[in-house]
Design an enzyme around this catalytic site. Structure first.
Site, PDB file in Angstrom:
ATOM      1  N   GLU A   1      -9.713   5.718   2.983  1.00  0.00           N
ATOM      2  CA  GLU A   1     -10.604   4.902   3.438  1.00  0.00           C
ATOM      3  C   GLU A   1      -9.782   3.689   3.686  1.00  0.00           C
ATOM      4  O   GLU A   1      -8.507   3.435   3.297  1.00  0.00           O
ATOM      5  CB  GLU A   1     -11.792   4.302   2.405  1.00  0.00           C
ATOM      6  CG  GLU A   1     -10.827   3.490   1.247  1.00  0.00           C
ATOM      7  CD  GLU A   1      -9.953   3.932   0.358  1.00  0.00           C
ATOM      8  OE1 GLU A   1     -10.049   5.122   0.120  1.00  0.00           O
ATOM      9  OE2 GLU A   1      -9.206   3.188   0.027  1.00  0.00           O
TER      10      GLU A   1
ATOM     11  N   LYS B   1       0.867  -1.055  -0.056  1.00  0.00           N
ATOM     12  CA  LYS B   1       0.122   0.167   0.002  1.00  0.00           C
ATOM     13  C   LYS B   1       0.912   1.135  -0.210  1.00  0.00           C
ATOM     14  O   LYS B   1       0.460   2.380  -0.323  1.00  0.00           O
ATOM     15  CB  LYS B   1      -0.855  -0.005   1.229  1.00  0.00           C
ATOM     16  CG  LYS B   1      -2.031  -1.072   1.164  1.00  0.00           C
ATOM     17  CD  LYS B   1      -3.099  -0.899   0.189  1.00  0.00           C
ATOM     18  CE  LYS B   1      -4.174  -1.840   0.290  1.00  0.00           C
ATOM     19  NZ  LYS B   1      -5.121  -1.987  -1.011  1.00  0.00           N
TER      20      LYS B   1
ATOM     21  N   SER C   1       1.954  -9.799  -0.815  1.00  0.00           N
ATOM     22  CA  SER C   1       1.372  -8.485  -0.642  1.00  0.00           C
ATOM     23  C   SER C   1       1.696  -7.801   0.443  1.00  0.00           C
ATOM     24  O   SER C   1       1.781  -6.680   0.684  1.00  0.00           O
ATOM     25  CB  SER C   1       0.072  -8.221  -1.075  1.00  0.00           C
ATOM     26  OG  SER C   1      -0.854  -9.010  -0.443  1.00  0.00           O
TER      27      SER C   1
END
Ligand SMILES: O=C(O)c1ccccc1N[C@@H]1O[C@H](COP(=O)(O)O)[C@@H](O)[C@H]1O
Length: 607
Positions: free
Chosen positions: A324, A302, A590
């Site tokens: 969010e 991210k 990830s």
């Protein structure tokens, strides 16, 4: 932008079958006087014998046809697009559109004032075909016009927000030259014929040349029919401002230098590629490699996108960031970059996710962000996104909405893809350096789909199998899953058209997954497109399989993956067992699982 392809002048059932099987976007039938003329009864007969693919559009090419005759053709042959190839006036087209629901494209015969002629059809037609003007034929001449004029036609069509197809003498030999002008579409007839018959080899050559250049989204942000900008008017200006700023930095050397400096010196890129040897031995098949996004600062991929969007926000003069979050990883990433770049940060998070990800809530607060509890709906990621959009609508002037996945209205899916593509680019270089070849298969988990699209995008034109893994929760046969591509239907959510989990009445069904990062009822529009075009295979993996894979990776490699990433691992383990030792599978790891320890402990009962 994906260049659409139309094969025109189909005159037999055999030609029709070849065109359908080629995967071309538009199938064209000439109903006007021509050596390629066909009748509606012939065409409807072929359609009954063999179905076209759902995304293929049937086109009726006509020249100054009577409106009533044309209406009958459209109805009898289920025509999607009417191509008016004669001198049909804007008034004629308006009259036609009152009778039929098919889209209407107007052919412009290339001439000095061609774009001025187009302007007369603005707001009336749904697209254009630009063809060569010849003395004796309306079309199908096999003669190209001067393609230096293509950008002018393309610009006018873009202004009118409709597609523009280029026709006239295009063939497999010259199409690469035409592709340099990036037309919305290419339309050809003579160029795919040999001795008057459609030639399967030439069709295949055209499809592979045109479709190999992967060019989505188009200027309107559409990946085929997916994506777009379905937002209230108050947000249109903000999105246009963002698009302009994003376009401005895409080729800006200084922006990329700053971004790479932050990725390297702050986040720790490049992340390593790890060969999982003990795991591979244990599974006994293909070799597994892991792209270690879990080793990024803040523990997941991210941060790649968060850093890039924060730098962009700074350039746009916005000092307030909103975000969010579901699993909390994006919220932490947003809070982190806000602190790094001296911005304020509000993170919207569902109450349910706040409970599951208590540690990340604390981290965000520690980093100086305000975490806003969302108590509407299922109190998860969808509701947090709704609330963030609501807030943005009323604070657009000074607020930058930092979306954490490849979702939302254009330009977000494209922008997030480009910022996350660093994962795939690095993997490609590392894999080539370590093994001398590309992986045979790449597997990544998909919630909204940002780690997956970032990993897949640089490999999309390579001969590599790509697989996305979505959360099957307690099983796709139950009501508790988040398998949007397996069970979803088309609909609009958070500003884009994609596949969504919805009931008969179109209401969103609350998704479920043990992993907070995958329980989103939608999916990035590019994944919807990649699924429908068949370029990426998507499979569901249930909670239990993911948790088993998580433990296996812990015990065989000493790596605790995020539960999200464990979904990709579970599928990779199944594939590895089926494949020979010579095959190589690359898994996008990830994120790391430290944030999930509490959840894992609850599920496994402390065993
Ligand atoms: O193909 C025909 O015979 C035809 C007849 C009347 C109007 C249009 C026709 N075809 C269109 O011509 C162009 C390009 O053809 P080519 O590649 O140059 O042979 C295309 O738009 C067809 O739809």
């Amino acid at each position: 932008m994906d260049t659409a392809l139309k094969f025109c002048g189909i005159t037999s059932f055999s030609d029709y079958c070849k065109a359908v099987d080629s995967g071309v976007d538009y199938l064209g039938f000439v109903f006007a006087p021509s050596r390629r003329q066909v009748g509606p009864e012939q065409v409807s007969g072929w359609l009954r014998q063999k179905s076209k693919h759902p995304q293929q559009k049937l086109t009726a090419v006509v020249v100054n046809e009577d409106v009533d005759v044309l209406t009958r053709i459209v109805n009898e042959c289920q025509i999607d697009v009417i191509q008016c190839h004669g001198t049909e006036s804007p008034q004629y087209i308006l009259q036609l559109k009152e009778k039929v629901s098919a889209a209407v494209f107007k052919t412009i015969h290339h001439q000095a004032d061609g774009t001025a002629i187009m302007a007369r059809y603005k707001g009336i037609v749904d697209g254009y075909v630009v063809d060569t003007k010849t003395a004796n034929e309306w079309g199908g001449s096999g003669i190209p016009f001067d393609w230096a004029a293509v950008p002018g036609y393309q610009e006018e069509a873009t202004r009118q927000r409709v597609p523009c197809l280029i026709a006239g003498g295009v063939n497999p030999q010259n199409v690469k030259e035409l592709l340099r002008y990036k037309p919305d579409g290419i339309d050809l007839s003579s160029g795919i014929e040999t001795a008057g018959e459609k030639d399967e080899g030439k069709m295949r050559a055209m499809v592979s040349t045109v479709k190999k250049s992967y060019q989505v989204p188009d200027q309107l942000g559409r990946f085929g029919e997916f994506g777009g900008k379905y937002v209230p008017e108050t947000l249109m200006y903000a999105l246009e401002e963002l698009e302009k700023a994003f376009d401005g930095v895409r080729n800006d050397e200084a922006f990329h230098q700053e971004l790479h400096r932050e990725w390297e010196s702050y986040s720790g890129r490049p992340t390593p590629l790890t060969k999982a040897e003990r795991l591979t031995d244990f599974l006994g098949g293909a070799t597994i490699y892991l792209k270690r996004e879990d080793l990024n600062h803040t523990g997941a991929h991210k941060i790649n996108n968060a850093i890039a969007q924060a730098i962009l926000a700074g350039r746009m003069g916005k000092q307030q960031i909103i975000a969010e979050t579901g699993a909390g990883q994006h919220g932490v990433a947003a809070a982190t970059v806000a602190a790094r770049f001296g911005m304020s940060c509000k993170v919207f998070m569902g109450e349910e996710d706040m409970k599951r990800q208590e540690l990340n809530v604390f981290r965000m607060r520690l980093l100086g962000a305000e975490v806003i509890k969302v108590t509407s709906g299922g109190r998860t990621l969808k509701d947090a996104t709704n609330e963030a959009i609501r807030h943005w609508v009323t604070h657009v002037n000074d607020t930058f909405y930092l979306i954490g996945s490849a979702v939302g209205p254009h330009p977000y899916p494209k922008m997030v893809r480009e910022f996350q593509a660093v994962i795939g680019r690095e993997s490609k270089a590392q894999f080539l350096a370590e093994t001398g070849s590309l992986p045979d298969e790449i597997i990544a988990c998909v919630g909204g789909g940002s780690n997956a699209i970032g990993m897949f995008y640089p490999f999309i034109e390579d001969d590599v199998r790509l697989t996305g893994v979505e959360a099957a929760g307690k099983g796709v046969e139950t009501e508790e899953h988040a398998a949007t591509l397996t069970k979803g239907k088309k609909g609009v959510l958070h500003g884009a058209l994609s596949y969504l989990l919805q009931d008969e009445g179109g209401n969103i069904i609350e998704p479920y997954s043990v992993s907070a990062g995958l329980d989103y009822p939608g999916i990035g529009p590019e994944h919807a497109y990649l699924r429908d075009t068949g370029r990426v295979n998507y499979v569901p993996v249930a909670d239990q399989e993911a948790l088993d894979a998580l433990q296996t990776l812990c015990q065989r490699e000493g790596i605790l993956p995020a539960i999200e990433s464990a979904h990709a691992l579970a599928h990779a383990f199944q594939r590895a067992k089926m494949l020979p030792k010579t095959e190589k599978i690359l898994v996008c790891l990830s994120g790391r699982g430290d944030k999930d320890v509490h959840t894992i402990q609850n599920v496994l009962g402390g065993e």
